[in-house]
Enzyme design. Structure first.
Site, PDB file in Angstrom:
ATOM      1  N   GLY A   1       0.813  -1.219   0.000  1.00 48.04           N
ATOM      2  CA  GLY A   1       0.000   0.000   0.000  1.00 48.04           C
ATOM      3  C   GLY A   1       0.846   1.269   0.000  1.00 48.04           C
ATOM      4  O   GLY A   1       2.041   1.244  -0.285  1.00 48.04           O
TER       5      GLY A   1
ATOM      6  N   LEU B   1       0.474   3.622  -2.160  1.00 45.19           N
ATOM      7  CA  LEU B   1       0.865   3.422  -3.557  1.00 45.19           C
ATOM      8  C   LEU B   1       1.528   4.665  -4.161  1.00 45.19           C
ATOM      9  O   LEU B   1       1.096   5.789  -3.927  1.00 45.19           O
ATOM     10  CB  LEU B   1      -0.371   3.038  -4.377  1.00 45.19           C
ATOM     11  CG  LEU B   1      -1.094   1.776  -3.882  1.00 45.19           C
ATOM     12  CD1 LEU B   1      -2.387   1.553  -4.674  1.00 45.19           C
ATOM     13  CD2 LEU B   1      -0.206   0.546  -3.949  1.00 45.19           C
TER      14      LEU B   1
ATOM     15  N   HIS C   1       4.348   1.524  -8.044  1.00 44.19           N
ATOM     16  CA  HIS C   1       3.242   0.549  -8.044  1.00 44.19           C
ATOM     17  C   HIS C   1       2.355   0.708  -9.272  1.00 44.19           C
ATOM     18  O   HIS C   1       1.914  -0.268  -9.880  1.00 44.19           O
ATOM     19  CB  HIS C   1       2.368   0.744  -6.800  1.00 44.19           C
ATOM     20  CG  HIS C   1       3.073   0.542  -5.501  1.00 44.19           C
ATOM     21  ND1 HIS C   1       3.279   1.556  -4.582  1.00 44.19           N
ATOM     22  CD2 HIS C   1       3.641  -0.560  -4.958  1.00 44.19           C
ATOM     23  CE1 HIS C   1       3.916   1.086  -3.532  1.00 44.19           C
ATOM     24  NE2 HIS C   1       4.159  -0.185  -3.730  1.00 44.19           N
TER      25      HIS C   1
ATOM     26  N   GLN D   1       7.744  -9.642   7.821  1.00 43.96           N
ATOM     27  CA  GLN D   1       8.970  -9.257   7.122  1.00 43.96           C
ATOM     28  C   GLN D   1       9.646  -8.055   7.767  1.00 43.96           C
ATOM     29  O   GLN D   1      10.655  -7.568   7.257  1.00 43.96           O
ATOM     30  CB  GLN D   1       8.702  -9.022   5.635  1.00 43.96           C
ATOM     31  CG  GLN D   1       7.919  -7.766   5.316  1.00 43.96           C
ATOM     32  CD  GLN D   1       7.487  -7.730   3.850  1.00 43.96           C
ATOM     33  OE1 GLN D   1       6.671  -8.523   3.409  1.00 43.96           O
ATOM     34  NE2 GLN D   1       8.046  -6.817   3.087  1.00 43.96           N
TER      35      GLN D   1
ATOM     36  N   LYS E   1      13.318  -2.234  -8.269  1.00 42.17           N
ATOM     37  CA  LYS E   1      13.721  -1.436  -7.105  1.00 42.17           C
ATOM     38  C   LYS E   1      14.180  -2.345  -5.950  1.00 42.17           C
ATOM     39  O   LYS E   1      15.227  -2.122  -5.345  1.00 42.17           O
ATOM     40  CB  LYS E   1      12.545  -0.552  -6.660  1.00 42.17           C
ATOM     41  CG  LYS E   1      12.555  -0.043  -5.246  1.00 42.17           C
ATOM     42  CD  LYS E   1      13.673   0.895  -4.939  1.00 42.17           C
ATOM     43  CE  LYS E   1      13.508   1.581  -3.605  1.00 42.17           C
ATOM     44  NZ  LYS E   1      12.912   0.797  -2.536  1.00 42.17           N
TER      45      LYS E   1
ATOM     46  N   GLN F   1      14.909  -8.918  -3.514  1.00 45.21           N
ATOM     47  CA  GLN F   1      13.594  -9.539  -3.317  1.00 45.21           C
ATOM     48  C   GLN F   1      13.125 -10.208  -4.606  1.00 45.21           C
ATOM     49  O   GLN F   1      12.660 -11.352  -4.585  1.00 45.21           O
ATOM     50  CB  GLN F   1      12.588  -8.469  -2.888  1.00 45.21           C
ATOM     51  CG  GLN F   1      11.135  -8.927  -2.899  1.00 45.21           C
ATOM     52  CD  GLN F   1      10.196  -7.825  -2.445  1.00 45.21           C
ATOM     53  OE1 GLN F   1      10.070  -7.556  -1.262  1.00 45.21           O
ATOM     54  NE2 GLN F   1       9.538  -7.168  -3.382  1.00 45.21           N
TER      55      GLN F   1
ATOM     56  N   SER G   1       9.618   5.134  -3.584  1.00 42.81           N
ATOM     57  CA  SER G   1       9.484   4.205  -2.458  1.00 42.81           C
ATOM     58  C   SER G   1       8.502   4.796  -1.468  1.00 42.81           C
ATOM     59  O   SER G   1       8.493   6.012  -1.238  1.00 42.81           O
ATOM     60  CB  SER G   1      10.838   4.005  -1.778  1.00 42.81           C
ATOM     61  OG  SER G   1      10.662   3.448  -0.490  1.00 42.81           O
ATOM     62  N   SER G   2       7.666   3.933  -0.880  1.00 41.90           N
ATOM     63  CA  SER G   2       6.733   4.426   0.142  1.00 41.90           C
ATOM     64  C   SER G   2       7.509   5.052   1.298  1.00 41.90           C
ATOM     65  O   SER G   2       7.030   5.967   1.954  1.00 41.90           O
ATOM     66  CB  SER G   2       5.865   3.291   0.667  1.00 41.90           C
ATOM     67  OG  SER G   2       5.206   2.657  -0.403  1.00 41.90           O
ATOM     68  N   ARG G   3       8.697   4.567   1.549  1.00 46.19           N
ATOM     69  CA  ARG G   3       9.481   5.058   2.681  1.00 46.19           C
ATOM     70  C   ARG G   3      10.076   6.451   2.432  1.00 46.19           C
ATOM     71  O   ARG G   3      10.574   7.074   3.372  1.00 46.19           O
ATOM     72  CB  ARG G   3      10.587   4.067   3.049  1.00 46.19           C
ATOM     73  CG  ARG G   3      10.049   2.807   3.735  1.00 46.19           C
ATOM     74  CD  ARG G   3      11.170   1.961   4.311  1.00 46.19           C
ATOM     75  NE  ARG G   3      10.681   0.886   5.149  1.00 46.19           N
ATOM     76  CZ  ARG G   3      10.520  -0.390   4.768  1.00 46.19           C
ATOM     77  NH1 ARG G   3      10.825  -0.749   3.546  1.00 46.19           N
ATOM     78  NH2 ARG G   3      10.064  -1.292   5.617  1.00 46.19           N
TER      79      ARG G   3
END
Lengths: 280, 280
Positions: free
Chosen positions: A28, A30, A34, A58, A146, A150, A182-184
């Site tokens: 989420g 977004l 995304h 995680q 990104k 992963q 990035s959401s961060r």
């Protein structure tokens, strides 16, 4: 939809119609990264499912699970605009019952780079992704470059476990100044935000050395990159590495399928980025 | 069929026809226990797949992987007689590529009883069963109560990982004298074979105490069972336990869903058996 049994009912119908299901798993909040995954899924599939689930398993105990940015209302608006067919946004207790005990992990790949700084992270990622695959049963699933490690780990899991899903890697989307979406990024204030760019600058400098100066040697390239990051005050370089894309093993010289992976920490905020070196 | 890609092609066709697929995973050297699973699958499904694969990753380094009994010709005859629709009998390198690194395991459940005597066993079992499920994509899969802990662990894995397969437990099949049917029974010579029965005798004695004498106390029941086994010369009792069927936790008194699990060793041969206590 929040319930697994409702999703199964819906997916059952779609499968019977013989439709190709594309799946974009997200946590989420977004952003345009995304959205690029969703648009690719829309192009390549008949029916697109997005999941929004901030997966607690995680995150390490000292990490940002609680404060991870969430805005489900805004996310739903975006999904509507993109004409996504189905949203799966379960609560934590729908995904993990109290006595949950089954884990999936990819040996070796999960212990290095991000795995070293975030022990258990990829075990949580693999487990939740496999669960989501089993619930959604997509034909294709979309992951961004990104999060390169992963992506590589998930591809490995899918191959090793014969999971009947095609993994579609999608390019990293960047802000105008080059910072990887990035959401961060929302954690960064203005000063931190400008410092954060040093990782991308280091990656681009390495790319330039390879392409323009024809320098392929690992030590020279990484030293140059490290110098750029270390110049930046209050930025901690966690790793900068040059590896093969298929097995994450260090390479001595740039070769086909070489990727540079990096992570920095600014205050409490960790940021990662990477650059695949193409045509050199 | 030996190749995963051939199986996928075949299964793809069957799925398109909307048929219910029943799956019986085995390690071959088929006996009447397997046949009972196959017959149940035939009754409940439109299309039955049997796999024969002696899975190296569930054997410890000191165990009997190399000498595990194999007779593929005889197995194929049996499968023909039972009108099984498809056999999957891959070679080891088809299932495990050289750089295989992905594992599935069920915490806690995998460490006790069989897991204690066979470290890593259930990790190998879960991993191969998940791989087989992903290759065959069955609607239902059949497992015998003979391997009770395995059955309970696989059910747990399926629940935890939301695997879209229904696990159908089937009763233990026994020889005329009561010995649980097992491919490993072929290892027993005549004397060992008669000694092997002591475990079943112990289980039946416990059942009798519960049903006839209304004794429900853990210590009394297990002591009685142990005494029967310990009387037998050259038989090592590895464990005899009374647990709840759903979480494998020890119970102090017989209650609904109590199972007695046991393992003995005769020379180099390990044998397991169990008894679910119904209606008491």
């Amino acid at each position: 939809m929040k319930k697994i049994k409702d999703i199964r009912k819906e997916i059952g119908k779609i499968k019977k119609e013989g439709k190709i299901i594309g799946f974009v798993p997200t946590m989420g909040y977004l952003h345009k990264g995304h959205i690029s995954l969703i648009r690719k899924a829309k192009k390549q599939s008949d029916y697109v499912v997005v999941s929004i689930f901030v997966n607690p398993t995680q995150f390490g105990p000292e990490e940002d699970f609680e404060r991870y940015p969430r805005d489900i209302k805004r996310d739903i608006e975006i999904l509507k605009n993109e004409k996504v067919d189905l949203l799966f946004n379960p609560e934590v207790d729908e995904m993990y019952k109290e006595d949950f005990k089954t884990w999936v992990y990819v040996d070796e790949f999960s212990e290095i780079f991000e795995g070293k700084f975030r022990p258990g992270h990829f075990k949580g990622v693999c487990t939740v992704v496999l669960k989501l695959f089993n619930i959604i049963q997509p034909d294709k699933a979309y992951f961004g470059w990104k999060d390169a490690q992963q992506l590589i780990i998930i591809k490995k899991m899918v191959n090793d476990l014969n999971i009947p899903v095609k993994i579609i890697p999608c390019p990293t989307i960047r802000e105008e100044d080059g910072l990887a979406s990035s959401s961060r990024n929302v954690y960064l204030d203005e000063r931190e935000r400008s410092k954060a760019l040093c990782l991308y600058r280091a990656l681009k400098r390495i790319e330039q050395l390879v392409k323009k100066e024809k320098i392929y040697n690992r030590e020279i390239l990484l030293k140059e990159g490290r110098t750029i990051i270390e110049k930046e005050e209050n930025v901690e370089l966690q790793y900068l590495e040059m590896v093969k894309i298929n097995d994450l093993k260090k390479v001595e010289k740039v070769e086909k399928g070489t990727i540079i992976l990096g992570a920095i920490k600014i205050g409490k905020i960790r940021l990662i980025d990477n650059l695949l070196i193409k045509k050199f």
